[in-house]
Design a protein around this motif. Structure first.
Motif, PDB file in Angstrom:
ATOM      1  N   LEU A  62     -99.091  52.886  35.741  1.00 22.96           N
ATOM      2  CA  LEU A  62     -97.861  53.026  36.505  1.00 22.96           C
ATOM      3  C   LEU A  62     -97.091  54.209  35.920  1.00 22.96           C
ATOM      4  O   LEU A  62     -96.758  54.212  34.739  1.00 22.96           O
ATOM      5  CB  LEU A  62     -97.033  51.740  36.408  1.00 22.96           C
ATOM      6  CG  LEU A  62     -95.816  51.638  37.316  1.00 22.96           C
ATOM      7  CD1 LEU A  62     -95.470  50.180  37.568  1.00 22.96           C
ATOM      8  CD2 LEU A  62     -94.616  52.368  36.762  1.00 22.96           C
ATOM      9  N   SER A  74     -94.339  56.026  37.869  1.00 23.10           N
ATOM     10  CA  SER A  74     -92.936  56.033  38.284  1.00 23.10           C
ATOM     11  C   SER A  74     -92.709  55.010  39.388  1.00 23.10           C
ATOM     12  O   SER A  74     -93.648  54.386  39.886  1.00 23.10           O
ATOM     13  CB  SER A  74     -92.523  57.434  38.753  1.00 23.10           C
ATOM     14  OG  SER A  74     -93.319  57.847  39.847  1.00 23.10           O
ATOM     15  N   ARG A  75     -91.430  54.863  39.756  1.00 26.88           N
ATOM     16  CA  ARG A  75     -91.054  53.888  40.773  1.00 26.88           C
ATOM     17  C   ARG A  75     -90.119  54.529  41.784  1.00 26.88           C
ATOM     18  O   ARG A  75     -89.405  55.490  41.465  1.00 26.88           O
ATOM     19  CB  ARG A  75     -90.375  52.678  40.137  1.00 26.88           C
ATOM     20  CG  ARG A  75     -89.011  53.016  39.544  1.00 26.88           C
ATOM     21  CD  ARG A  75     -88.462  51.892  38.667  1.00 26.88           C
ATOM     22  NE  ARG A  75     -87.142  52.185  38.153  1.00 26.88           N
ATOM     23  CZ  ARG A  75     -86.872  53.000  37.145  1.00 26.88           C
ATOM     24  NH1 ARG A  75     -87.845  53.645  36.534  1.00 26.88           N
ATOM     25  NH2 ARG A  75     -85.626  53.190  36.745  1.00 26.88           N
ATOM     26  N   HIS A  76     -90.113  53.974  42.980  1.00 29.43           N
ATOM     27  CA  HIS A  76     -89.175  54.377  44.027  1.00 29.43           C
ATOM     28  C   HIS A  76     -88.748  53.112  44.758  1.00 29.43           C
ATOM     29  O   HIS A  76     -89.571  52.441  45.381  1.00 29.43           O
ATOM     30  CB  HIS A  76     -89.833  55.356  45.005  1.00 29.43           C
ATOM     31  CG  HIS A  76     -88.965  55.683  46.175  1.00 29.43           C
ATOM     32  ND1 HIS A  76     -89.470  55.867  47.441  1.00 29.43           N
ATOM     33  CD2 HIS A  76     -87.626  55.858  46.280  1.00 29.43           C
ATOM     34  CE1 HIS A  76     -88.481  56.141  48.271  1.00 29.43           C
ATOM     35  NE2 HIS A  76     -87.349  56.135  47.593  1.00 29.43           N
ATOM     36  N   ARG A 103     -85.077  56.165  41.866  1.00 26.64           N
ATOM     37  CA  ARG A 103     -86.350  56.731  41.415  1.00 26.64           C
ATOM     38  C   ARG A 103     -86.292  56.894  39.907  1.00 26.64           C
ATOM     39  O   ARG A 103     -85.233  57.183  39.354  1.00 26.64           O
ATOM     40  CB  ARG A 103     -86.599  58.104  42.042  1.00 26.64           C
ATOM     41  CG  ARG A 103     -86.747  58.087  43.546  1.00 26.64           C
ATOM     42  CD  ARG A 103     -86.914  59.507  44.092  1.00 26.64           C
ATOM     43  NE  ARG A 103     -86.850  59.535  45.530  1.00 26.64           N
ATOM     44  CZ  ARG A 103     -87.894  59.419  46.332  1.00 26.64           C
ATOM     45  NH1 ARG A 103     -89.101  59.258  45.816  1.00 26.64           N
ATOM     46  NH2 ARG A 103     -87.753  59.453  47.641  1.00 26.64           N
ATOM     47  N   SER A 160     -92.183  51.568  46.229  1.00 27.40           N
ATOM     48  CA  SER A 160     -93.545  51.839  45.787  1.00 27.40           C
ATOM     49  C   SER A 160     -93.556  52.239  44.320  1.00 27.40           C
ATOM     50  O   SER A 160     -92.549  52.699  43.776  1.00 27.40           O
ATOM     51  CB  SER A 160     -94.180  52.949  46.634  1.00 27.40           C
ATOM     52  OG  SER A 160     -93.440  54.145  46.504  1.00 27.40           O
ATOM     53  N   TYR A 161     -94.706  52.015  43.713  1.00 27.05           N
ATOM     54  CA  TYR A 161     -94.979  52.507  42.366  1.00 27.05           C
ATOM     55  C   TYR A 161     -95.988  53.635  42.502  1.00 27.05           C
ATOM     56  O   TYR A 161     -96.972  53.507  43.243  1.00 27.05           O
ATOM     57  CB  TYR A 161     -95.568  51.404  41.476  1.00 27.05           C
ATOM     58  CG  TYR A 161     -94.629  50.249  41.247  1.00 27.05           C
ATOM     59  CD1 TYR A 161     -93.476  50.406  40.491  1.00 27.05           C
ATOM     60  CD2 TYR A 161     -94.899  49.002  41.790  1.00 27.05           C
ATOM     61  CE1 TYR A 161     -92.611  49.346  40.287  1.00 27.05           C
ATOM     62  CE2 TYR A 161     -94.039  47.935  41.584  1.00 27.05           C
ATOM     63  CZ  TYR A 161     -92.897  48.114  40.834  1.00 27.05           C
ATOM     64  OH  TYR A 161     -92.043  47.061  40.635  1.00 27.05           O
ATOM     65  N   GLN A 162     -95.743  54.730  41.802  1.00 29.21           N
ATOM     66  CA  GLN A 162     -96.680  55.832  41.809  1.00 29.21           C
ATOM     67  C   GLN A 162     -97.632  55.615  40.631  1.00 29.21           C
ATOM     68  O   GLN A 162     -97.198  55.481  39.488  1.00 29.21           O
ATOM     69  CB  GLN A 162     -95.944  57.174  41.705  1.00 29.21           C
ATOM     70  CG  GLN A 162     -95.121  57.502  42.960  1.00 29.21           C
ATOM     71  CD  GLN A 162     -93.940  56.561  43.199  1.00 29.21           C
ATOM     72  OE1 GLN A 162     -93.095  56.384  42.332  1.00 29.21           O
ATOM     73  NE2 GLN A 162     -93.896  55.934  44.367  1.00 29.21           N
ATOM     74  N   ARG A 179    -104.364  59.973  42.089  1.00 30.30           N
ATOM     75  CA  ARG A 179    -103.011  59.410  42.178  1.00 30.30           C
ATOM     76  C   ARG A 179    -102.861  58.669  43.499  1.00 30.30           C
ATOM     77  O   ARG A 179    -103.363  59.115  44.527  1.00 30.30           O
ATOM     78  CB  ARG A 179    -101.961  60.505  42.050  1.00 30.30           C
ATOM     79  CG  ARG A 179    -101.939  61.089  40.647  1.00 30.30           C
ATOM     80  CD  ARG A 179    -100.788  62.060  40.446  1.00 30.30           C
ATOM     81  NE  ARG A 179    -100.735  62.468  39.058  1.00 30.30           N
ATOM     82  CZ  ARG A 179     -99.891  61.973  38.161  1.00 30.30           C
ATOM     83  NH1 ARG A 179     -99.015  61.063  38.513  1.00 30.30           N
ATOM     84  NH2 ARG A 179     -99.908  62.396  36.912  1.00 30.30           N
ATOM     85  N   PHE A 180    -102.164  57.537  43.446  1.00 26.84           N
ATOM     86  CA  PHE A 180    -101.964  56.734  44.653  1.00 26.84           C
ATOM     87  C   PHE A 180    -100.694  55.913  44.509  1.00 26.84           C
ATOM     88  O   PHE A 180    -100.156  55.760  43.411  1.00 26.84           O
ATOM     89  CB  PHE A 180    -103.181  55.832  44.920  1.00 26.84           C
ATOM     90  CG  PHE A 180    -103.434  54.788  43.861  1.00 26.84           C
ATOM     91  CD1 PHE A 180    -103.034  53.471  44.046  1.00 26.84           C
ATOM     92  CD2 PHE A 180    -104.080  55.118  42.670  1.00 26.84           C
ATOM     93  CE1 PHE A 180    -103.271  52.509  43.080  1.00 26.84           C
ATOM     94  CE2 PHE A 180    -104.325  54.157  41.695  1.00 26.84           C
ATOM     95  CZ  PHE A 180    -103.923  52.850  41.902  1.00 26.84           C
ATOM     96  N   ASP A 181    -100.196  55.415  45.638  1.00 33.91           N
ATOM     97  CA  ASP A 181     -99.000  54.572  45.647  1.00 33.91           C
ATOM     98  C   ASP A 181     -99.390  53.110  45.776  1.00 33.91           C
ATOM     99  O   ASP A 181    -100.290  52.767  46.545  1.00 33.91           O
ATOM    100  CB  ASP A 181     -98.083  54.927  46.820  1.00 33.91           C
ATOM    101  CG  ASP A 181     -97.313  56.213  46.588  1.00 33.91           C
ATOM    102  OD1 ASP A 181     -97.335  56.743  45.458  1.00 33.91           O
ATOM    103  OD2 ASP A 181     -96.681  56.697  47.546  1.00 33.91           O
ATOM    104  N   GLU A 234     -97.694  49.918  47.140  1.00 35.11           N
ATOM    105  CA  GLU A 234     -96.537  49.545  47.951  1.00 35.11           C
ATOM    106  C   GLU A 234     -95.901  48.250  47.445  1.00 35.11           C
ATOM    107  O   GLU A 234     -96.603  47.301  47.089  1.00 35.11           O
ATOM    108  CB  GLU A 234     -96.939  49.385  49.412  1.00 35.11           C
ATOM    109  CG  GLU A 234     -97.432  50.669  50.060  1.00 35.11           C
ATOM    110  CD  GLU A 234     -96.399  51.790  50.042  1.00 35.11           C
ATOM    111  OE1 GLU A 234     -95.211  51.516  50.300  1.00 35.11           O
ATOM    112  OE2 GLU A 234     -96.782  52.937  49.761  1.00 35.11           O
TER     113      GLU A 234
END
Length: 127
Positions: free
Chosen positions: A47, A49-51, A65, A100-102, A110-112, A114
């Motif tokens: 993990l 980052s976060r949004h 974020r 979402s978490y990046q 890299r993927f999100d 949800e």
């Protein structure tokens, strides 16, 4: 194996009202939320980052974020879980959170992940 199966993080959220920190007379409604991430994919992923998109009952939207969660950027092996708790303050007794978490897989992809929408609600406000 499809890419969606290879890179998959499931997110579960549970929220609760925190009456001891809330003050409805001042339009302050505090909620705790508990998140569990599970790597259901085939490769380790971190993990990064976060949004968050937080919407109160009046439609006011706040976006948050940042790097990691609670000061950590956990690496999850396939099948591994990571849980944490945090909080949010609204000006209304109801609202929602989603986002979402990046993520970064060990192979560099890299993927999100949800975060499905979940409800923040003071008890006895919704019928």
């Amino acid at each position: 194996m499809s890419e969606s199966e290879k890179y998959r993080i499931e997110v579960e959220a549970i929220a609760e009202f925190v009456p001891g920190q809330s003050d409805p007379d001042e339009n302050r409604y505090v909620f705790a939320y508990h998140i569990t991430l599970t790597n259901t994919g085939e490769v380790p992923a971190q993990l990064i980052s976060r949004h968050w998109v937080i919407t109160d009952g009046a439609g006011k939207v706040q976006e948050v974020r940042g790097l990691g969660v609670i000061g950590e950027q956990p690496m999850l092996a396939p099948g591994q879980q990571f849980s944490y708790s945090s909080g949010s303050v609204l000006e209304t007794p109801v609202g929602t959170m989603q986002g979402s978490y990046q993520m970064a897989a060990e192979d560099g992809h890299r993927f999100d992940a949800e975060i499905p929408a979940f409800m923040l609600a003071m008890p006895r406000v919704l019928h």
